[in-house]
Design an enzyme around this catalytic site. Structure first.
Site, short mmCIF file in Angstrom:
data_model
loop_
_atom_site.label_atom_id
_atom_site.label_comp_id
_atom_site.label_asym_id
_atom_site.label_seq_id
_atom_site.Cartn_x
_atom_site.Cartn_y
_atom_site.Cartn_z
N HIS A 225 -38.02 -8.60 -68.73
CA HIS A 225 -37.55 -8.00 -69.98
C HIS A 225 -38.73 -7.28 -70.62
O HIS A 225 -39.86 -7.80 -70.61
CB HIS A 225 -37.01 -9.10 -70.89
CG HIS A 225 -36.70 -8.62 -72.27
ND1 HIS A 225 -35.88 -7.55 -72.50
CD2 HIS A 225 -37.11 -9.06 -73.50
CE1 HIS A 225 -35.80 -7.34 -73.81
NE2 HIS A 225 -36.54 -8.24 -74.43
N CYS B 54 -31.74 -10.63 -75.91
CA CYS B 54 -32.45 -9.98 -74.81
C CYS B 54 -32.09 -10.58 -73.45
O CYS B 54 -32.47 -10.04 -72.41
CB CYS B 54 -33.95 -10.05 -75.05
SG CYS B 54 -34.38 -9.14 -76.54
N ASN C 198 -38.30 -1.82 -76.39
CA ASN C 198 -37.42 -2.96 -76.11
C ASN C 198 -35.97 -2.52 -76.35
O ASN C 198 -35.58 -2.32 -77.49
CB ASN C 198 -37.82 -4.10 -77.04
CG ASN C 198 -37.00 -5.36 -76.79
OD1 ASN C 198 -36.00 -5.34 -76.07
ND2 ASN C 198 -37.41 -6.46 -77.41
O1 UT7 Z 1 -37.18 -9.15 -77.13
C1 UT7 Z 1 -36.89 -10.24 -77.92
C2 UT7 Z 1 -38.05 -11.16 -78.06
N1 UT7 Z 1 -39.06 -10.57 -78.85
C3 UT7 Z 1 -40.31 -10.61 -78.47
O2 UT7 Z 1 -40.59 -11.05 -77.39
C4 UT7 Z 1 -41.34 -10.10 -79.41
C5 UT7 Z 1 -42.45 -11.09 -79.54
N2 UT7 Z 1 -43.48 -10.75 -80.50
C6 UT7 Z 1 -44.33 -9.70 -80.29
O3 UT7 Z 1 -44.21 -8.96 -79.33
C7 UT7 Z 1 -45.50 -9.54 -81.26
O4 UT7 Z 1 -45.56 -10.69 -82.06
C8 UT7 Z 1 -45.41 -8.29 -82.17
C9 UT7 Z 1 -45.65 -7.06 -81.32
C10 UT7 Z 1 -44.05 -8.22 -82.83
C11 UT7 Z 1 -46.52 -8.35 -83.21
O5 UT7 Z 1 -47.77 -8.48 -82.58
P1 UT7 Z 1 -48.81 -9.60 -83.04
O6 UT7 Z 1 -49.99 -9.43 -82.21
O7 UT7 Z 1 -48.12 -10.93 -82.97
O8 UT7 Z 1 -49.13 -9.15 -84.49
P2 UT7 Z 1 -48.90 -9.95 -85.87
O9 UT7 Z 1 -47.46 -9.96 -86.22
O10 UT7 Z 1 -49.62 -11.23 -85.79
O11 UT7 Z 1 -49.65 -9.00 -86.85
C12 UT7 Z 1 -51.07 -8.80 -86.79
C13 UT7 Z 1 -51.48 -7.87 -87.89
C14 UT7 Z 1 -50.93 -8.25 -89.25
O12 UT7 Z 1 -51.88 -7.90 -90.21
P3 UT7 Z 1 -52.83 -9.04 -90.86
O13 UT7 Z 1 -51.91 -10.02 -91.50
O14 UT7 Z 1 -53.58 -9.61 -89.71
O15 UT7 Z 1 -53.66 -8.25 -91.81
C15 UT7 Z 1 -49.73 -7.38 -89.42
O16 UT7 Z 1 -49.39 -7.14 -90.75
O17 UT7 Z 1 -50.95 -6.56 -87.62
C16 UT7 Z 1 -50.18 -6.11 -88.75
N3 UT7 Z 1 -49.06 -5.31 -88.27
C17 UT7 Z 1 -49.18 -4.00 -88.00
N4 UT7 Z 1 -50.20 -3.13 -88.10
C18 UT7 Z 1 -49.99 -1.85 -87.73
C19 UT7 Z 1 -47.80 -5.70 -87.98
N5 UT7 Z 1 -47.07 -4.67 -87.54
C20 UT7 Z 1 -47.90 -3.59 -87.54
C21 UT7 Z 1 -47.75 -2.24 -87.20
N6 UT7 Z 1 -48.79 -1.41 -87.29
N7 UT7 Z 1 -46.56 -1.76 -86.73
#
Ligand code: UT7
Length: 331
Positions: free
Chosen positions: A256, A116, A286
């Site tokens: 970004h 990125c 993204n």
């Molecule tokens: O550009 C390169 C650099 N990348 C980034 O900057 C990305 C950085 N990370 C992020 O933006 C976030 O971590 C994400 C958007 C990828 C994920 O958001 P989060 O708030 O960190 O969610 P999480 O991964 O902690 O997941 C929370 C919950 C989980 O369920 P449980 O374990 O709490 O029951 C996931 O399984 O949300 C669930 N989950 C979803 N639910 C519905 C994960 N993906 C999804 C989804 N739809 N697409």
């Protein structure tokens, strides 16, 4: 002799027509519009869904339109630098393919792999060529066909990414505007958290690597999120401090576009109100190396000569950084 400074003298973007909406993703994986919007800020992304098309097919129209808009003959271009993690093929470089297709027969070029931060690293590299005095016209491209490496059965990643390209023209500055400072960082200890596991020399493609889906993006979102919030905000604050720029002095933050919450945290640390932050994540998701030039292109008409603009990014590698640009023209 006074130092030569590189100026951005033109910008262009390109996005494919096809829109992949959150509603559409709801039919593909176990997700929902509400979750995606509140956790990321994304509503839709553009996808290059024509078979046989690659990252260069996103970049070539952007470059052609820029040269036309600027009335620059492709033969005048001396170098093309392409930030991308989705090169058309491992070699030759995407820069080669772009140069051939736009008629830049006098240019040499190469790709930069910085995830990125691909555009920021490429921009600083191009600026250094101009600063050396040997180069007068350099194209810096950020382009990624992320859909080529996204697993559309993985809800953790498939909701995040889109396809796009952006390009800027660099020329020697004729006044005190241009690319004035940069802070760029890499930390290889982050390699495990965001990467494509196979297809390189470590694990060449095999039936097993395909079966185990190792040619798709792998991301540990939570960990990357934590590092991104701190990394992007740290360098953005640092570049302001070391150049004595107050929040009032900064006209725009161009972050970004990975996650709305990361953008908000960066703007907050810089003391900037939302009106000064370029945000189009809701429409494109993204697009990796393309996010920053895409924003500059969409906001070009609002930019004024002398505007202080801070570009900031964080990505896989880890890579992160910020660049201070004093905008060089009115549109
Ligand atoms: O550009 C390169 C650099 N990348 C980034 O900057 C990305 C950085 N990370 C992020 O933006 C976030 O971590 C994400 C958007 C990828 C994920 O958001 P989060 O708030 O960190 O969610 P999480 O991964 O902690 O997941 C929370 C919950 C989980 O369920 P449980 O374990 O709490 O029951 C996931 O399984 O949300 C669930 N989950 C979803 N639910 C519905 C994960 N993906 C999804 C989804 N739809 N697409």
């Amino acid at each position: 002799m006074s130092k030569i400074v590189a100026a951005i003298t033109g910008v262009q973007g390109y996005v494919p027509d096809f829109k992949l909406t959150n509603k559409e993703l709801e039919k593909m994986v176990d997700t929902n519009d509400e979750w995606i919007k509140t956790r990321t800020g994304i509503s839709e992304r553009r996808i290059l869904n024509e078979p046989g098309k690659a990252t260069s097919d996103l970049a070539i129209p952007a470059v052609k339109q820029l040269l036309e808009k600027k009335n620059v003959n492709p033969l005048e271009i001396e170098c093309i630098i392409v930030g991308t993690v989705t090169a058309d093929m491992l070699f030759p470089s995407t820069a080669n393919i772009i140069a051939h297709n736009v008629g830049a027969k006098n240019a040499w070029g190469f790709d930069i792999s910085a995830a990125c931060c691909g555009f920021l690293f490429s921009l600083q590299t191009g600026a250094s060529f101009i600063e050396s005095g040997r180069y007068k016209k350099v194209l810096v491209v950020g382009a990624d066909k992320m859909s080529a490496i996204v697993d559309y059965t993985d809800r953790n990643t498939c909701i995040l990414f889109g396809d796009a390209a952006g390009v800027v023209l660099l020329e020697p500055s004729t006044d005190d505007t241009g690319i004035l400072d940069s802070i760029l960082k890499t930390d290889g200890s982050g390699v495990d958290y965001l990467r494509m596991k196979a297809g390189g020399s470590l694990e060449p493609a095999s039936i097993e690597s395909v079966t185990k889906k190792k040619h798709f993006i792998y991301q540990e979102g939570k960990t990357v999120f934590r590092f991104a919030v701190k990394g992007m905000a740290d360098v953005s604050e640092e570049i302001m401090q070391r150049n004595n720029l107050s929040a009032d002095d900064v006209s725009w933050l161009v972050p970004h576009q990975a996650n709305m919450r990361i953008i908000d945290a960066t703007a907050e640390r810089m003391g900037l109100p939302k009106e000064k932050v370029m945000i189009n994540i809701q429409r494109y998701g993204n697009t990796t190396a393309a996010t920053i030039p895409l924003c500059l292109w969409e906001w070009e008409k609002q930019l004024k000569k002398g505007d202080n603009i801070i570009l900031a990014a964080f990505g896989g590698g880890f890579t992160w950084g910020s660049i201070w640009v004093k905008w060089s023209y009115d549109t």
